[in-house]
Design an enzyme around this catalytic site. Structure first.
Site, PDB file in Angstrom:
ATOM      1  N   LYS A   1       0.851  -1.192   0.000  1.00 48.83           N
ATOM      2  CA  LYS A   1       0.000   0.000   0.000  1.00 48.83           C
ATOM      3  C   LYS A   1       0.885   1.238   0.000  1.00 48.83           C
ATOM      4  O   LYS A   1       1.735   1.405   0.871  1.00 48.83           O
ATOM      5  CB  LYS A   1      -0.903  -0.004   1.235  1.00 48.83           C
ATOM      6  CG  LYS A   1      -1.724   1.277   1.422  1.00 48.83           C
ATOM      7  CD  LYS A   1      -2.452   1.264   2.757  1.00 48.83           C
ATOM      8  CE  LYS A   1      -3.082   2.610   3.059  1.00 48.83           C
ATOM      9  NZ  LYS A   1      -3.683   2.663   4.409  1.00 48.83           N
TER      10      LYS A   1
ATOM     11  N   ASP B   1      -2.220  10.495   3.394  1.00 47.29           N
ATOM     12  CA  ASP B   1      -3.623  10.144   3.608  1.00 47.29           C
ATOM     13  C   ASP B   1      -4.269  11.177   4.506  1.00 47.29           C
ATOM     14  O   ASP B   1      -4.156  11.123   5.733  1.00 47.29           O
ATOM     15  CB  ASP B   1      -3.741   8.747   4.224  1.00 47.29           C
ATOM     16  CG  ASP B   1      -5.195   8.383   4.505  1.00 47.29           C
ATOM     17  OD1 ASP B   1      -6.089   8.974   3.872  1.00 47.29           O
ATOM     18  OD2 ASP B   1      -5.420   7.504   5.364  1.00 47.29           O
TER      19      ASP B   1
ATOM     20  N   LYS C   1      -9.225  13.471   8.498  1.00 48.50           N
ATOM     21  CA  LYS C   1      -8.684  13.036   9.782  1.00 48.50           C
ATOM     22  C   LYS C   1      -8.568  14.217  10.752  1.00 48.50           C
ATOM     23  O   LYS C   1      -8.508  15.380  10.326  1.00 48.50           O
ATOM     24  CB  LYS C   1      -7.280  12.443   9.583  1.00 48.50           C
ATOM     25  CG  LYS C   1      -7.245  11.112   8.855  1.00 48.50           C
ATOM     26  CD  LYS C   1      -5.808  10.666   8.655  1.00 48.50           C
ATOM     27  CE  LYS C   1      -5.743   9.332   7.935  1.00 48.50           C
ATOM     28  NZ  LYS C   1      -6.205   8.214   8.782  1.00 48.50           N
TER      29      LYS C   1
ATOM     30  N   ASP D   1       1.767   6.472   5.488  1.00 50.00           N
ATOM     31  CA  ASP D   1       0.764   5.532   4.997  1.00 50.00           C
ATOM     32  C   ASP D   1       1.231   4.803   3.731  1.00 50.00           C
ATOM     33  O   ASP D   1       0.492   4.002   3.167  1.00 50.00           O
ATOM     34  CB  ASP D   1      -0.563   6.258   4.724  1.00 50.00           C
ATOM     35  CG  ASP D   1      -1.774   5.375   4.970  1.00 50.00           C
ATOM     36  OD1 ASP D   1      -1.637   4.369   5.684  1.00 50.00           O
ATOM     37  OD2 ASP D   1      -2.852   5.696   4.445  1.00 50.00           O
TER      38      ASP D   1
ATOM     39  N   ASP E   1     -11.848   7.511   4.555  1.00 49.79           N
ATOM     40  CA  ASP E   1     -10.580   7.252   5.239  1.00 49.79           C
ATOM     41  C   ASP E   1     -10.281   5.756   5.323  1.00 49.79           C
ATOM     42  O   ASP E   1      -9.217   5.368   5.790  1.00 49.79           O
ATOM     43  CB  ASP E   1     -10.591   7.869   6.642  1.00 49.79           C
ATOM     44  CG  ASP E   1      -9.209   7.926   7.265  1.00 49.79           C
ATOM     45  OD1 ASP E   1      -8.222   7.934   6.500  1.00 49.79           O
ATOM     46  OD2 ASP E   1      -9.110   7.947   8.507  1.00 49.79           O
TER      47      ASP E   1
ATOM     48  N   GLU F   1      -9.506   3.966   2.836  1.00 53.76           N
ATOM     49  CA  GLU F   1      -9.154   4.026   1.410  1.00 53.76           C
ATOM     50  C   GLU F   1      -8.122   2.988   0.998  1.00 53.76           C
ATOM     51  O   GLU F   1      -8.074   2.577  -0.168  1.00 53.76           O
ATOM     52  CB  GLU F   1      -8.637   5.432   1.060  1.00 53.76           C
ATOM     53  CG  GLU F   1      -7.164   5.693   1.300  1.00 53.76           C
ATOM     54  CD  GLU F   1      -6.719   5.505   2.757  1.00 53.76           C
ATOM     55  OE1 GLU F   1      -5.566   5.091   2.958  1.00 53.76           O
ATOM     56  OE2 GLU F   1      -7.512   5.767   3.679  1.00 53.76           O
TER      57      GLU F   1
ATOM     58  N   ARG G   1      -7.819  -0.163   1.523  1.00 51.32           N
ATOM     59  CA  ARG G   1      -8.404  -1.410   1.011  1.00 51.32           C
ATOM     60  C   ARG G   1      -8.973  -1.227  -0.402  1.00 51.32           C
ATOM     61  O   ARG G   1      -9.047  -2.177  -1.169  1.00 51.32           O
ATOM     62  CB  ARG G   1      -9.454  -1.921   1.991  1.00 51.32           C
ATOM     63  CG  ARG G   1     -10.676  -1.060   2.167  1.00 51.32           C
ATOM     64  CD  ARG G   1     -11.399  -1.328   3.482  1.00 51.32           C
ATOM     65  NE  ARG G   1     -10.637  -0.827   4.620  1.00 51.32           N
ATOM     66  CZ  ARG G   1     -11.018  -0.956   5.883  1.00 51.32           C
ATOM     67  NH1 ARG G   1     -12.153  -1.584   6.174  1.00 51.32           N
ATOM     68  NH2 ARG G   1     -10.277  -0.474   6.858  1.00 51.32           N
TER      69      ARG G   1
END
Length: 501
Positions: free
Chosen positions: A268, A273, A280, A291, A350, A352, A354
């Site tokens: 990933k 993010d 967030k 991230d 958030d 995201e 996956r």
């Protein structure tokens, strides 16, 4: 730093510094006893005066010890002998390197590799010592105007082994450890790079530079236009709010036979993010540059496997993307069609990672893989479950999960398996789509893996959630480079790499 191994008695060592252990309470190790004998009780007299108790991590630097050829002797506290474990051994080595860096000793001979660590041989002790040494001297100074490096840093470390027959093991350990440490450093450097520099294009450029350095590697680049053609709509949706193009970098290591099924690693790579529309909280949002640590670890592992030229076919996927809010960003309530054709209701933008990974996991079907492992800073729930110490392993294929856990134990890169039972699948059901991208607060790490499992039915797959282990916060915040050691060990085991070669 340069590393080496040798086998010799301490009184014959002519070096800037010789390193020996002292146990609690003020009990000399075997090697320290030898030095004490030739120095006519000089060391034991100091201990009786209370200069060193022997507690783990205590250091006492001696100059010009009588009858000892080395300029300095560093006494290292090792705690109670029977309680010396793997973690303590690594901590002792790291503290020793830090101390040597401060003393001006540019080379040293260490006898700490002769300490008894239960169940571990010379190979393990040398390899862990090299990795711990590399870890302790790492710093990210690329963007500092004043570097602040030690005036006379340690340049060479030689590890003494009990017998000459141990030397090939030690030499092999150094080769492996230096390759792993290089991969860890690559992963750290990329992860620590700020998001205004490290975007998906930067990740792709790093992959291209790597490929130029090793003949076994090649690179395919999948940009947004090709993603559109492939139907990778969830991947594209996540990056829609960013000015930076989403880019998937596909690195091939061709070390096996042409018809050997590859091992595929999918990282990933959310270079930042923000949470998107489901933005967030501001506190510690700067750490969301981490991230992409899953992608960074894949890049690091590909460095290591190319350096070791492992006889396997390995494919590293760097799923680069940035999740930002703007007028074009995807929204809670949107229903997206994945590359697999399954539909997803977005409950939270958030969640995201996956959505990026599910399309990448569908994309890798074309390689007919031996197995697939994805690595992702996926859920805050993983930090709640396991803290900062263990990577979560989730898989429906027991043999693969066992191989990963075994590699974690061998490499001292800790991991712990969580269940992936069908009962958890109910939490991601949606009344409007095939599934939702959020399963609620309970078992958040597991339900995220349940989501990914719906895209991995055509091959053996495992998911590593590194949200707790990829970086540390606080005054000394920074990337850890995990799980590069564990994944490398997994691949070495797959390749049947012998430590006796």
């Amino acid at each position: 730093m340069e590393f080496g191994v040798k086998s010799g008695s301490p009184e014959k060592q002519r070096s800037a510094c010789i390193v020996v252990g002292v146990f609690e309470p003020r009990r000399l190790s075997t090697v320290a006893e030898q030095l004490d004998t030739i120095s006519e009780g000089y060391i034991s007299n100091l201990l009786r005066r209370g200069d060193l108790e022997g507690k783990a991590g205590q250091m006492l630097l001696l100059h010009h010890v009588p009858n000892v050829l080395s300029e300095r002797v560093l006494l290292v506290g090792c705690g109670k002998e029977r309680e010396l474990n793997e973690r303590q051994y690594k901590q002792i080595v790291a503290k020793t390197i830090q101390t040597l860096n401060e003393t001006g000793s540019m080379e040293a001979v260490s006898f700490l590799t002769e300490l008894h660590v239960k169940g571990r041989d010379s190979y393990w002790k040398v390899r862990q010592a090299v990795e711990a040494a590399s870890e302790s001297v790492y710093s990210f100074l690329q963007l500092k105007t004043k570097k602040g490096e030690p005036r006379r840093p340690l340049r060479k470390m030689v590890f003494n082994l009990p017998t000459r027959k141990d030397l090939p093991l030690g030499e092999r350990a150094i080769v492996h450890a230096q390759a792993i440490s290089k991969g860890v450093t690559v992963a750290k450097d990329v992860s620590n790079m700020p998001p205004n520099i490290c975007n998906p294009l930067y990740l792709n450029q790093q992959a291209a530079e790597l490929v130029e350095s090793y003949p076994s590697l090649s690179l395919d680049t999948v940009g947004e236009a090709q993603m559109e053609e492939l139907g990778m709509h969830t991947y594209l949706a996540v990056g829609r709010g960013s000015e930076n193009e989403s880019i998937m970098s596909v690195i091939h290591h061709k070390g096996g036979n042409a018809d050997d099924a590859p091992v595929v690693l999918v990282g990933k790579g959310l270079t930042f993010d923000s949470g998107g529309i489901s933005i967030k909280p501001g506190e510690a949002m700067d750490e969301m540059k981490y991230d992409m640590c899953g992608a960074a670890s894949v890049l690091g592992v590909m460095h290591t496997v190319a350096e070791l030229n492992l006889p396997l076919n390995i494919i590293g996927i760097i799923a680069g993307c940035e999740n930002m809010p703007d007028a074009n960003a995807y929204r809670p309530g949107d229903i997206l069609t994945t590359m697999s054709g399954q539909t997803v209701e977005v409950l939270n933008t958030d969640a995201e990672g996956r959505l990026v990974l599910c399309d990448a996991l569908t994309y890798v079907e074309r390689f007919d893989p031996d197995c697939v492992i994805d690595i992702a800073t996926l859920t805050g729930a993983c930090v709640i479950a396991l803290g900062k110490h263990a990577t979560a392993v989730l898989s429906q294929h027991n043999p693969l999960a066992h191989e990963i856990i075994n590699a974690s134990e061998q490499s001292a890169d800790k991991a712990w398996r969580l269940p992936l039972w069908d009962e958890y699948q109910d939490q991601i059901e949606s009344p409007f789509a095939d599934m939702s991208n959020l399963g609620g607060r309970p078992a958040g790490t597991i339900t995220a893996a349940c989501f990914l499992s719906r895209f991995t039915r055509k091959y053996n797959w495992a998911h590593l959630d590194i949200a707790g282990t990829a970086w540390v916060s606080g005054a000394n915040k920074g990337a850890t480079g995990r799980p590069v050691p564990m994944l490398t060990q997994f691949l070495m085991n797959k390749a049947n790499v012998s430590i006796d070669e």
